[in-house]
Design an enzyme around this catalytic site. Structure first.
Site, PDB file in Angstrom:
ATOM      1  N   GLU A   1      45.067  45.718  34.046  1.00 46.80           N
ATOM      2  CA  GLU A   1      44.951  47.108  34.484  1.00 46.80           C
ATOM      3  C   GLU A   1      45.678  48.105  33.575  1.00 46.80           C
ATOM      4  O   GLU A   1      45.250  49.249  33.418  1.00 46.80           O
ATOM      5  CB  GLU A   1      45.475  47.264  35.917  1.00 46.80           C
ATOM      6  CG  GLU A   1      44.573  46.691  37.003  1.00 46.80           C
ATOM      7  CD  GLU A   1      44.824  45.227  37.297  1.00 46.80           C
ATOM      8  OE1 GLU A   1      44.335  44.728  38.323  1.00 46.80           O
ATOM      9  OE2 GLU A   1      45.519  44.566  36.475  1.00 46.80           O
TER      10      GLU A   1
ATOM     11  N   ALA B   1      37.894  46.001  40.394  1.00 46.78           N
ATOM     12  CA  ALA B   1      37.501  47.228  41.087  1.00 46.78           C
ATOM     13  C   ALA B   1      36.270  47.852  40.438  1.00 46.78           C
ATOM     14  O   ALA B   1      35.979  47.627  39.264  1.00 46.78           O
ATOM     15  CB  ALA B   1      38.654  48.222  41.084  1.00 46.78           C
TER      16      ALA B   1
ATOM     17  N   GLY C   1      41.347  42.958  39.421  1.00 46.95           N
ATOM     18  CA  GLY C   1      41.214  42.582  40.823  1.00 46.95           C
ATOM     19  C   GLY C   1      40.683  41.176  41.020  1.00 46.95           C
ATOM     20  O   GLY C   1      40.982  40.523  42.030  1.00 46.95           O
TER      21      GLY C   1
ATOM     22  N   GLU D   1      43.642  39.075  40.949  1.00 46.36           N
ATOM     23  CA  GLU D   1      44.405  39.271  42.184  1.00 46.36           C
ATOM     24  C   GLU D   1      43.777  38.512  43.346  1.00 46.36           C
ATOM     25  O   GLU D   1      44.482  37.959  44.196  1.00 46.36           O
ATOM     26  CB  GLU D   1      44.508  40.762  42.494  1.00 46.36           C
ATOM     27  CG  GLU D   1      45.380  41.507  41.489  1.00 46.36           C
ATOM     28  CD  GLU D   1      45.503  42.984  41.781  1.00 46.36           C
ATOM     29  OE1 GLU D   1      46.587  43.419  42.195  1.00 46.36           O
ATOM     30  OE2 GLU D   1      44.498  43.705  41.600  1.00 46.36           O
TER      31      GLU D   1
END
Length: 262
Positions: free
Chosen positions: A134, A66, A112, A115
């Site tokens: 995170e 992110a 991310g 992910e």
């Protein structure tokens, strides 16, 4: 198809290589999200795309995750749950594509970025590190990481990786099953394309239906079995079983690519 953060190169056997180029660090901003949606929609309408490979133009980063600056610098309220849902929806659509997808990781894939890789069918890794980090920022994985990682490597090990924000190298990730294959950086591209090429020559219709059935395994056994038997029936509409069984009796390798040349 006009893309802002990605380019596409077409290789043989329907393999399409998507190179992500979103300087300075390939953050998962709106530009990448929009381009990914365009590619996903294009796959649904273009049967010549049989395999998608995602790689990075950055020499050290696959996807950074992110945009933290965007998250912290704001003048007004942000609906963080809705923002997470948008990314979850995109990664769900990526995961559900009816063709094989490969994350070619030759750089860091943290937060991310990990992910994103988890939403692909395969992860081939050369250099860099991978992990859901995170918690080190007081956050949690919110683009499917808390759901996909336990399903992939088990709940106990997933807790360990996420709670301690562990960063794994390629061999460590391979040993846990987080990545499909760890390869030497010097032969990275060659091995990725060889892997993709084999998939491209496979019965893509059947592979897509296998994916559909595997994803249904998250529900009850009865529901999953229903999806499985319906998917089995659908294979006979692809033309692939006819070629596969004919090749078996003729003692030769099946040619599932013939539909692209006829």
């Amino acid at each position: 198809m006009k893309l802002e953060t990605m380019t596409i190169k077409k290789l043989e056997n329907g393999v399409h290589v998507v190179t992500i180029n979103n300087p300075p660090a390939n953050t998962l901003n709106v530009g990448i999200q929009n381009d990914l949606l365009k590619i996903i929609n294009n796959v649904k309408s273009d049967s010549s795309i049989r395999v998608l490979v995602f790689k990075s133009a950055h020499p050290k980063i696959f996807i950074a995750g992110a945009d933290l600056g965007q998250m912290s610098n704001t003048d007004g309220p942000i609906d963080y749950a809705e923002g997470a849902k948008q990314l979850q929806d995109i990664f769900n659509a990526l995961e559900q594509l009816p063709i094989p997808t490969i994350a070619a990781i030759n750089g860091h894939a943290l937060g991310g970025g990990c992910e994103f890789a988890l939403a692909c069918d395969f992860r081939i890794m050369g250099s860099g590190t991978i992990g859901l980090t995170e918690a080190s920022l007081g956050l949690l994985p919110a683009a499917g990481g808390t759901q996909r990682l336990p399903r992939l490597i088990g709940g106990a090990k997933a807790r360990e990786l996420m709670f301690f924000s562990k960063r794994l190298n390629a061999l460590e990730a391979e040993s846990l099953g987080l990545v499909t294959k760890a390869v030497e950086p010097a032969t990275f591209d060659e091995e990725v394309y060889q892997f993709a090429n084999i998939l491209g020559q496979s019965a893509i219709g059947a592979l897509g239906l296998i994916k559909e059935s595997i994803l249904a395994a998250d529900g009850t056994l009865e529901a999953g079995l229903k999806v499985e038997r319906e998917a089995f029936a659908k294979t006979f509409g692809t033309g692939e079983p006819e070629e596969g069984m004919k090749a078996f009796f003729e003692k030769r390798a099946p040619n599932f690519m013939q539909q692209l040349t006829t």
